[in-house]
Motif scaffolding. Structure first.
Motif, PDB file in Angstrom:
ATOM      1  N   GLN A  74      -6.603  70.187  17.118  1.00 56.73           N
ATOM      2  CA  GLN A  74      -8.057  69.659  17.201  1.00 56.73           C
ATOM      3  C   GLN A  74      -8.302  68.233  16.639  1.00 56.73           C
ATOM      4  OE1 GLN A  74     -10.867  71.150  19.079  1.00 56.73           O
ATOM      5  NE2 GLN A  74     -11.331  68.937  18.543  1.00 56.73           N
ATOM      6  N   ASP A 134      -4.732  67.753  21.918  1.00 51.93           N
ATOM      7  CA  ASP A 134      -5.520  67.809  23.017  1.00 51.93           C
ATOM      8  C   ASP A 134      -6.743  66.939  22.909  1.00 51.93           C
ATOM      9  OD1 ASP A 134      -7.011  68.901  25.336  1.00 51.93           O
ATOM     10  OD2 ASP A 134      -7.245  71.075  24.631  1.00 51.93           O
ATOM     11  N   ARG A 137     -10.405  67.743  23.899  1.00 51.65           N
ATOM     12  CA  ARG A 137     -11.307  68.298  23.034  1.00 51.65           C
ATOM     13  C   ARG A 137     -11.998  67.513  21.938  1.00 51.65           C
ATOM     14  NH1 ARG A 137     -12.358  73.552  22.964  1.00 51.65           N
ATOM     15  NH2 ARG A 137     -12.586  73.357  20.634  1.00 51.65           N
ATOM     16  N   ARG A 139     -13.481  65.440  19.142  1.00 47.98           N
ATOM     17  CA  ARG A 139     -14.781  65.506  18.550  1.00 47.98           C
ATOM     18  C   ARG A 139     -15.202  64.349  17.646  1.00 47.98           C
ATOM     19  NH1 ARG A 139     -14.774  68.580  22.170  1.00 47.98           N
ATOM     20  NH2 ARG A 139     -15.521  70.748  22.134  1.00 47.98           N
ATOM     21  N   THR A 475     -14.216  80.621  21.797  1.00 50.21           N
ATOM     22  CA  THR A 475     -13.411  79.498  21.181  1.00 50.21           C
ATOM     23  C   THR A 475     -12.856  79.783  19.788  1.00 50.21           C
ATOM     24  OG1 THR A 475     -13.895  77.720  22.801  1.00 50.21           O
ATOM     25  CG2 THR A 475     -12.798  77.076  20.983  1.00 50.21           C
TER      26      THR A 475
END
Length: 936
Positions: A74, A134, A137, A139, A475
């Motif tokens: 992430q 990834d 995703r 943020r 998730t």
């Protein structure tokens, strides 16, 4: 394959392919494995610390992806309140615009514009490292979802009484006009002074020695204006009689009391300490214990305010210092001034001296949050690697203080609190929610708090806010808790501890199972990298290369002092006379892994990078050799051939040996990865591929391939082994060197029946140990063969025998195993050692005068009688001995010079001693060689 390895031709191309094909996304299959990236500042550029940590995380992710896990790395960036606001303010100032000219809303519009235009630089640089993140995703801490999570956490904590507003001491940056965290304060030693002042005793009191004053020493004279007591140690006999009495505070027309407190060290200074609770953290604690008045004497600019005597009001703190010292001297109250080294706190962004400052701020009461966070580590639910960092964590957590979470900035998460005209506080996620929650009338005027939250507040929620909390439970359920956090020791408290506290509080889960603490990257001399020293390395420069002029410009950029710029330019030219060579990403990554030991500090050595660039070349060239001996000969194998390889009756001893060594290496690699020993993992792969596969197996396979017409089955077995071991090695190496392994794997996988269309090496299975292929007998036999070959080669080198010259050799003191091994491997030994004959010395033979090497108890003898020109060799050795003796004489002269030994740096003296030892050993070896030749 191209003849030479050119990383720039393959790296960015492959990364683009991986990202476009969405290979980095979770597979949705298998047990989950997740990591969150420590969010870099949106203002940031990739530095060596980022590069180090990101490559470690990528190795973990790629390894677990290949192990069949449902992996998620992430990614995200931090809004970096102070840093970002400063960047945008400077841009506006170049156009003659101040933040205050625009107002809050328009200024924030400018910040968002800048973020969209330039805020993604660091994420592009992270891609250059090969990070398999990834990106779909990605943020940002001020995304709507994350902002909603921040507000939700604030409101819940406030409603539970764990967030409050209070008047307390903070680190204050007078230039930014905001509180800052300890992490944003640099405490560096500077030259300063101790001023010794007389404080007159009141009401005719005297000391035991008859003085009508006491003496205090201070490094900050201006804070005298805010003194509210003088403290002495209760057990100090010099001042016991004065405890409870008063002094007339000079220049202030105030009296302050003499108090007793254990905080005072009788051995330091004068034994009397002025107490200024509003401007010193230690004094603040003393003030609370003794209920002292707290007088703030500074404005937000660190000028003297109206609480001080009129003569000082409006003066900058340092101007006030000069005036106060002058006034004290004029009043006869300055005793002396002494030079003194002291730690000066400066803002890391502004460089100005930070002031302890009494002001209203928002705080989190963290004691109750800390207890379960301590227990999680005590119980082993969260483990630190290396384990000793748990002591640092416990030390901070068991003495934890309430956390100041407010900042006087415009950029950031605005505190979700509103005030009415009477100052009553209402907290909620929005004004509408506040009115409903507190049942407020529509006509009641409310004003939102102007402050924003400390950046660490939103970062503390990182593991669960990025995974959709509180709105995306699926998730969160899949990927939380995360598996490991990779970070530096300097933010164990600021980030790691706060994440543990907040995550346990709001999810009931730990945020991560392990915390892998990396060391700090320093330069080759062990110095911290800093712009002012001119020793900063940029990972992208190391990957791509940069010429000297551009490198100098980068290092001096933004440094206005001409002398400092000259120093940096000189350092750069000395260190990199031709600029920095481009080594490629894989070589940089491997260098990082080789340095990832358990140490606190890591010296980054460019020599290692050169070595690992050579390793890339070795991998490339070995692969070209294998392709030349398979594909270019029209040879193709199937996946069935590979599966059945261990049952192949035509495998040679060398084939069985390398297959066995591969299994042993795979086992080591899995163990090292489990223990986060990337240094040992990278070394194991390096040793296997370079030393065993390339230097030995490829050479041992050549005689078989040369004799392919006579032994076609053995040659095919060797080719299949060459290919199979190479393909397994590429998969084993892939998490560490993703680009070169992908490029080569795509070219050789089809040769063993793997369909590479639309797939990647990263989606293949990581090698596993096949115990059926472990063959200790073959390993012992090849070790023996290697021992004989190395022994002969050593003699050839020592005696300067030409590389192509054939000569006979003898084996002495052998056993039955030696005899068997010689019989089984004679042909290979003759070819690889380049011998005309190799036999065992019989019992009735006298050993000729020979050069000798040992392998275990066995002697390897090379008779010298017909190999060398005795007189010519003695003349050459005599010349070498003369050079060594002259060199040794110079070294001895230095070390016998007392002035040199006493005055030279210790490391230089040790260097000379090591040179002396080396020269003496070389001289002894040459002298011994002379004696052996004379005996011929």
């Amino acid at each position: 394959m191209d003849k030479t390895y050119q990383p720039q031709d393959i790296e960015q191309q492959w990364y683009q392919t991986w990202e476009e094909r969405n290979y980095f996304a979770p597979s949705g299959k298998g047990e989950s494995y997740s990591i969150v990236i420590p969010p870099p500042n949106v203002t940031g550029r990739l530095h060596m610390g980022h590069g180090f940590q990101d490559t470690i995380m990528d190795a973990l992710i790629r390894y677990h992806r290949m192990m069949g896990h449902n992996t998620l790395w992430q990614v995200g960036t931090d809004h970096a309140g102070i840093a970002t606001q400063m960047v945008v303010e400077r841009r506006l100032e170049r156009e003659g615009i101040k933040r205050t000219d625009l107002g809050r809303e328009k200024f924030l519009d400018e910040v968002w514009k800048w973020k969209e235009e330039s805020g993604g630089m660091i994420t592009q640089q992270i891609r250059r490292l090969g990070a398999s993140i990834d990106w779909t995703r990605e943020r940002f801490t001020m995304d709507p979802g994350l902002s909603a999570a921040v507000e939700e956490v604030f409101v819940r904590l406030y409603d539970e009484g764990l967030i409050y507003r209070g008047n307390r001491l903070v680190n204050w940056d007078p230039k930014l006009h905001t509180a800052v965290s300890d992490l944003e304060v640099l405490n560096e030693e500077e030259d300063g002074f101790f001023w010794y002042f007389k404080y007159p005793l009141a009401d005719g009191a005297t000391t035991d020695s008859g003085d009508n004053f006491i003496t205090i020493a201070t490094t900050r004279p201006e804070t005298l204006l805010g003194d509210t007591a003088v403290a002495v140690n209760p057990d100090d006999p010099r001042f016991k009689s004065l405890i409870g009495k008063w002094v007339d505070l000079p220049l202030c027309n105030r009296r302050i009391q003499i108090i007793a407190d254990d905080y005072v060290d009788p051995e330091f200074g004068t034994g009397c300490v002025k107490i200024t609770p509003a401007h010193d953290f230690n004094d603040y604690e003393v003030g609370k214990r003794h209920n002292l008045e707290m007088i703030n004497i500074f404005t937000i600019d660190a000028a003297i305010n109206d609480n001080a005597p009129q003569a000082y009001q409006g003066l900058d703190r340092f101007e006030a210092r000069k005036k106060l010292v002058t006034d004290m001297e004029a009043a006869g109250l300055l005793l002396k001034v002494e030079p003194h080294k002291l730690k000066v706190p400066r803002g890391d962004r502004t460089g100005v001296v930070i002031e302890p400052y009494l002001t209203n701020q928002w705080y989190v009461a963290v004691k109750s949050l800390a207890e379960p966070a301590i227990k999680a580590v005590e119980d082993g639910d969260i483990e630190f690697v290396p384990k000793q960092w748990e002591n640092t964590y416990f030390a901070w957590m068991r003495d934890i203080q309430d956390w100041c979470i407010s900042r006087q900035l415009w950029w950031g998460h605005r505190i979700p609190a509103w005030y009415d005209i009477e100052g009553n506080i209402y907290v909620g996620c929005s004004e509408a929610q506040v009115r409903e929650k507190y049942n407020l009338p529509a006509d009641l005027e409310l004003k939102q708090d102007e402050d924003v939250l400390d950046t660490w507040f939103s970062s503390a929620l990182w593991t669960f806010s990025t995974l959709g909390w509180p709105d995306d439970p699926e998730t969160l359920k899949t990927f939380h808790p995360t598996d490991v956090l990779v970070t530096g020791f300097d933010i164990i408290f600021f980030w790691v501890a706060r994440m543990i506290m907040m995550t346990l509080k709001f999810t009931g889960q730990i945020p991560f199972k392990k915390v892998y603490i990396t060391g700090l990257i320093r330069d080759e001399q062990g110095q911290k990298m800093s712009k002012s020293k001119g020793n900063v390395l940029d990972p992208i420069d190391l990957i791509d290369g940069i010429d000297l002029e551009a490198l100098v410009a980068k290092r001096t950029e933004g440094l206005m002092q001409p002398q400092l710029e000259k120093k940096i330019e000189k350092n750069t030219r000395a260190q990199f006379p031709d600029g920095i060579t481009g080594y490629g990403t894989d070589a940089l990554r491997y260098t990082y892994y080789s340095l990832a030991s358990t140490g606190r500090d890591i010296k980054f050595d460019l020599g290692r990078m050169e070595g690992f660039r050579n390793f890339c070349n070795k991998i490339w060239n070995a692969s070209r050799y294998v392709i030349m001996n398979t594909e270019e000969k029209g040879i193709q194998f199937s996946a069935t051939d590979v599966t059945a390889l261990k049952y192949n009756a035509h495998l040679s001893l060398a084939d069985r040996w390398i297959l066995s060594r591969l299994q042993q290496t795979v086992a080591q690699v899995h163990e090292h990865m489990a223990n986060y020993r990337f240094d040992l993992m990278s070394q194991a792969i390096y040793d296997f591929f370079w030393n065993e596969y390339c230097d030995w197996y490829v050479e041992l396979s050549k005689p078989v391939l040369w004799d392919a017409d006579n032994q076609p089955e053995k040659a095919q077995a060797a080719r299949l082994t060459l290919l199979s071991v190479l393909e397994s090695s590429l998969r084993m190496l892939h998490p560490l060197m993703p680009f070169i392994t992908e490029e080569i794997w795509q070219k050789i996988a089809t040769l063993i029946g793997i369909n590479t269309a639309g797939t990647s090496i990263m989606l293949q299975a990581y090698p596993q140990v096949d115990k059926d292929l472990i063959n200790t007998q073959s390993e012992s036999d090849i070790d023996w063969v290697k021992g004989v070959i190395v022994g002969v080669r050593n003699i050839r080198g020592e005696m300067n025998i030409p590389p192509g010259k054939l000569f006979p050799a003898l084996l002495n003191k052998t056993n039955s195993e030696d005899q068997r091994r010689l019989s089984d491997n004679l042909a290979n030994l003759l070819k690889l050692a380049k011998l005309s004959e190799l036999r065992i010395l019989t019992d009735d033979e006298a050993a000729p005068v020979s050069a000798t090497q040992l392998y275990q108890d066995m002697e390897i003898l090379v008779p010298l009688a017909d190999l060398i020109d005795k007189n010519a060799e003695l003349a050459r050795l005599d010349k070498e001995i003369g050079k060594l003796e002259k060199n040794l004489q110079g070294i001895n002269g230095k070390l016998n010079n007392e002035k040199f030994v006493q005055n030279a740096p210790t490391e230089l003296v040790e260097q000379e001693k090591e040179r002396q030892r080396s020269a003496q050993a070389a001289l002894a070896a040459l002298t011994e060689k002379v004696q052996s030749i004379k005996a011929l």
